[in-house]
Enzyme design. Structure first.
Site, PDB file in Angstrom:
ATOM      1  N   SER A   1       0.732  -1.180   0.097  1.00 31.71           N
ATOM      2  CA  SER A   1      -0.407   0.003   0.255  1.00 31.71           C
ATOM      3  C   SER A   1       0.931   1.034   0.075  1.00 31.71           C
ATOM      4  O   SER A   1       1.643   0.912   0.354  1.00 31.71           O
ATOM      5  CB  SER A   1      -0.741  -0.127   1.396  1.00 31.71           C
ATOM      6  OG  SER A   1      -1.276   1.214   1.500  1.00 31.71           O
TER       7      SER A   1
ATOM      8  N   TYR B   1      -0.983  -0.524  10.106  1.00 31.70           N
ATOM      9  CA  TYR B   1      -1.047  -1.203   9.684  1.00 31.70           C
ATOM     10  C   TYR B   1      -0.151  -1.288   8.489  1.00 31.70           C
ATOM     11  O   TYR B   1       0.167  -1.646   7.645  1.00 31.70           O
ATOM     12  CB  TYR B   1      -2.764  -1.459   8.431  1.00 31.70           C
ATOM     13  CG  TYR B   1      -3.166  -1.099   7.136  1.00 31.70           C
ATOM     14  CD1 TYR B   1      -3.610  -2.312   7.224  1.00 31.70           C
ATOM     15  CD2 TYR B   1      -2.783  -0.561   6.219  1.00 31.70           C
ATOM     16  CE1 TYR B   1      -3.415  -3.097   5.232  1.00 31.70           C
ATOM     17  CE2 TYR B   1      -3.333  -0.330   4.756  1.00 31.70           C
ATOM     18  CZ  TYR B   1      -3.375  -1.904   4.368  1.00 31.70           C
ATOM     19  OH  TYR B   1      -3.502  -2.401   2.987  1.00 31.70           O
TER      20      TYR B   1
ATOM     21  N   LYS C   1       2.754  -3.886   5.927  1.00 31.03           N
ATOM     22  CA  LYS C   1       2.972  -3.827   4.595  1.00 31.03           C
ATOM     23  C   LYS C   1       4.348  -3.555   4.830  1.00 31.03           C
ATOM     24  O   LYS C   1       5.839  -3.984   3.826  1.00 31.03           O
ATOM     25  CB  LYS C   1       1.912  -2.733   3.949  1.00 31.03           C
ATOM     26  CG  LYS C   1       1.235  -2.810   4.297  1.00 31.03           C
ATOM     27  CD  LYS C   1       0.730  -4.432   3.058  1.00 31.03           C
ATOM     28  CE  LYS C   1      -1.216  -4.292   3.435  1.00 31.03           C
ATOM     29  NZ  LYS C   1      -1.514  -6.207   2.420  1.00 31.03           N
TER      30      LYS C   1
HETATM   31  N1  UFG Z   1     -12.685  11.344   3.879  1.00 31.81           N
HETATM   32  C1  UFG Z   1     -13.630  11.743   4.003  1.00 31.81           C
HETATM   33  N2  UFG Z   1     -14.403  11.897   5.044  1.00 31.81           N
HETATM   34  C2  UFG Z   1     -15.031  10.415   4.972  1.00 31.81           C
HETATM   35  C3  UFG Z   1     -13.791   9.477   4.659  1.00 31.81           C
HETATM   36  C4  UFG Z   1     -12.421   9.578   4.018  1.00 31.81           C
HETATM   37  O1  UFG Z   1     -13.450  13.154   4.200  1.00 31.81           O
HETATM   38  O2  UFG Z   1     -15.729  10.402   5.809  1.00 31.81           O
HETATM   39  C5  UFG Z   1     -11.157  12.022   3.139  1.00 31.81           C
HETATM   40  C6  UFG Z   1      -9.932  11.918   3.808  1.00 31.81           C
HETATM   41  O3  UFG Z   1      -9.916  12.329   4.372  1.00 31.81           O
HETATM   42  C7  UFG Z   1      -8.991  11.219   2.537  1.00 31.81           C
HETATM   43  C8  UFG Z   1      -9.912  10.761   1.503  1.00 31.81           C
HETATM   44  O4  UFG Z   1     -11.113  11.135   1.623  1.00 31.81           O
HETATM   45  O5  UFG Z   1      -8.703  12.756   2.017  1.00 31.81           O
HETATM   46  C9  UFG Z   1     -10.020   9.524   0.599  1.00 31.81           C
HETATM   47  O6  UFG Z   1      -9.748   8.503   2.550  1.00 31.81           O
HETATM   48  P1  UFG Z   1     -10.200   7.212   2.051  1.00 31.81           P
HETATM   49  O7  UFG Z   1     -10.423   7.120   3.244  1.00 31.81           O
HETATM   50  O8  UFG Z   1     -11.077   6.644   1.055  1.00 31.81           O
HETATM   51  O9  UFG Z   1      -8.669   6.954   1.963  1.00 31.81           O
HETATM   52  P2  UFG Z   1      -7.033   7.040   2.634  1.00 31.81           P
HETATM   53  O10 UFG Z   1      -6.712   7.818   1.531  1.00 31.81           O
HETATM   54  O11 UFG Z   1      -7.646   7.190   4.435  1.00 31.81           O
HETATM   55  O12 UFG Z   1      -6.674   5.190   2.447  1.00 31.81           O
HETATM   56  C10 UFG Z   1      -6.173   4.687   1.848  1.00 31.81           C
HETATM   57  C11 UFG Z   1      -6.881   3.140   1.670  1.00 31.81           C
HETATM   58  C12 UFG Z   1      -6.006   2.640   2.942  1.00 31.81           C
HETATM   59  C13 UFG Z   1      -4.552   3.104   3.037  1.00 31.81           C
HETATM   60  C14 UFG Z   1      -4.680   4.133   2.664  1.00 31.81           C
HETATM   61  C15 UFG Z   1      -3.146   5.408   3.330  1.00 31.81           C
HETATM   62  O13 UFG Z   1      -8.045   2.740   1.726  1.00 31.81           O
HETATM   63  O14 UFG Z   1      -6.139   1.030   3.173  1.00 31.81           O
HETATM   64  O15 UFG Z   1      -4.785   4.749   2.024  1.00 31.81           O
HETATM   65  O16 UFG Z   1      -2.847   6.614   2.952  1.00 31.81           O
HETATM   66  F1  UFG Z   1      -3.304   2.531   4.092  1.00 31.81           F
END
Ligand code: UFG
Length: 336
Positions: free
Chosen positions: A126, A150, A154
């Site tokens: 990841s 997590y 990885k």
């Molecule tokens: N976000 C919101 N509201 C929510 C959920 C997400 O504003 O309810 C925002 C987050 O702050 C971020 C973007 O949407 O800016 C994407 O969030 P996600 O949770 O969809 O994705 P992430 O980038 O946090 O997570 C992803 C993968 C994980 C991995 C991670 C690494 O899903 O498995 O990237 O940072 F670990």
């Protein structure tokens, strides 16, 4: 005869799409899954989309005896290792489970592969291993500073696999650093169906548009980005799956361990994703700015040049396609 490929976690969100793309490319996939965060109901759909029988084994990837039986029963030529726990928040509360499943699973798998004389492995890593990057886009040689348990599991597995390849040149390993997998199969038959309330942006938008959840909490409106919301590299899950096929083809001609970003190479803000999703579903998404989520970073997106060069792979589906396919999956029920 088609090469048989074991796909651990083959019933999961990414694994299921990998199984279909492998079959389309002429491989014979075998699924191994313990269905901890997936369901056997995906299997008939995999067979329908693949157009061939897909053998499936119910087993935990940490179970070396069960793995030995799989290698005994099937002429496995290579493995795609997708099985693992992947919830960032949960990993902070259950570090033992995350190290056990993610690290222990990779060790058990590598051990049994070694015994069976199978040395070709594609591993699901990841982009979270980078943590907060110093520069954008993020190349593979950027520092690794994961923020979560997590992400650290990885990184440990990545180190383990690179050490294996250094010690024995027989190994052919592709370590794929996924950016943000999103969307669903264009048929509407496969998609994200994790248990419980989704944590990721696109699945949340699906549930909100369908009326199953009330509104989106935007985690921070004051990030140092153009519109103040977080920027990520959203990658269509079918593009991601095609990246695994490209990696498998590459390993046929390359020894050693190869670490590759799989991302589209461009970032989109939360607001841009919401707008694209509203266009795809024809509905308005209720939203409100909330505090930042602990552990989040402002922005990151991939430098995908290495994958383009070595794998001859690049993402071909844009954010609008991601949203349209996610919404199609949701309209079909969004579950198996
Ligand atoms: N976000 C919101 N509201 C929510 C959920 C997400 O504003 O309810 C925002 C987050 O702050 C971020 C973007 O949407 O800016 C994407 O969030 P996600 O949770 O969809 O994705 P992430 O980038 O946090 O997570 C992803 C993968 C994980 C991995 C991670 C690494 O899903 O498995 O990237 O940072 F670990």
């Amino acid at each position: 005869m088609a090469d048989t490929i074991l796909v651990t976690g083959g019933a999961g969100y990414v694994g299921s799409h990998v199984v279909v793309e492998l079959a389309k490319a002429g491989y014979a996939p075998v699924v191994l899954d313990n269905f901890a965060n997936s369901t056997p109901a995906v299997l008939p759909r995999l067979q329908a989309l693949a157009g061939r029988p897909i053998p499936s084994v119910t087993a935990d990837v940490r179970d070396a005896a069960a793995l030995r039986a799989v290698f005994h029963d099937h002429p496995i030529a290579a493995v795609v290792h997708c099985a693992g726990l992947k919830a960032v928040g949960e990993s902070q509360e259950r570090p033992l489970a995350y190290y056990d499943v993610n690290v222990g699973g990779a060790i058990a798998l590598a051990e049994v592969m070694g015994e069976a004389g199978v040395a070709t492995l594609v591993f699901s890593s990841s982009a979270t291993v980078y943590g907060q990057p110093d520069h954008l886009p993020v190349p593979e040689d950027a520092p690794l500073r994961p923020h979560s348990v997590y992400g650290r599991t990885k990184r440990v597995v990545e180190d383990f696999l690179r050490d294996l390849a250094k010690a024995n040149d027989n190994w052919r390993i592709a370590i794929l650093r996924y950016f943000n997998p999103a969307g669903a199969h264009s048929s509407g038959m496969l998609g994200e169906a994790s248990r419980g309330k989704p944590a990721n942006l696109v699945p949340l938008l699906c549930k909100i548009a369908a009326g199953e959840l009330a509104e989106l909490a935007i985690y921070g409106g004051d990030w140092p980005t153009a519109d103040g919301t977080g920027v990520r590299d959203y990658l269509h899950v079918q593009d991601l799956a095609e990246g695994h096929v490209a990696a498998m083809r590459y390993l046929a001609k390359a020894h050693g361990a190869h670490t590759l970003n799989l991302g589209a190479g461009r970032g989109h803000s939360v607001m841009e994703v919401v707008a694209a999703f509203e266009k795809a579903c024809g509905r308005t998404i209720a939203k409100a700015v909330a505090p930042r989520r602990p552990g989040d970073v402002a922005a990151y997106y991939a430098d995908p040049a290495r994958a383009a060069k070595l794998l001859e792979w690049r993402a071909s589906r844009d954010l609008q396609v991601i949203c349209a396919d996610a919404w199609r999956w949701q309209r079909n029920g969004g579950r198996y």
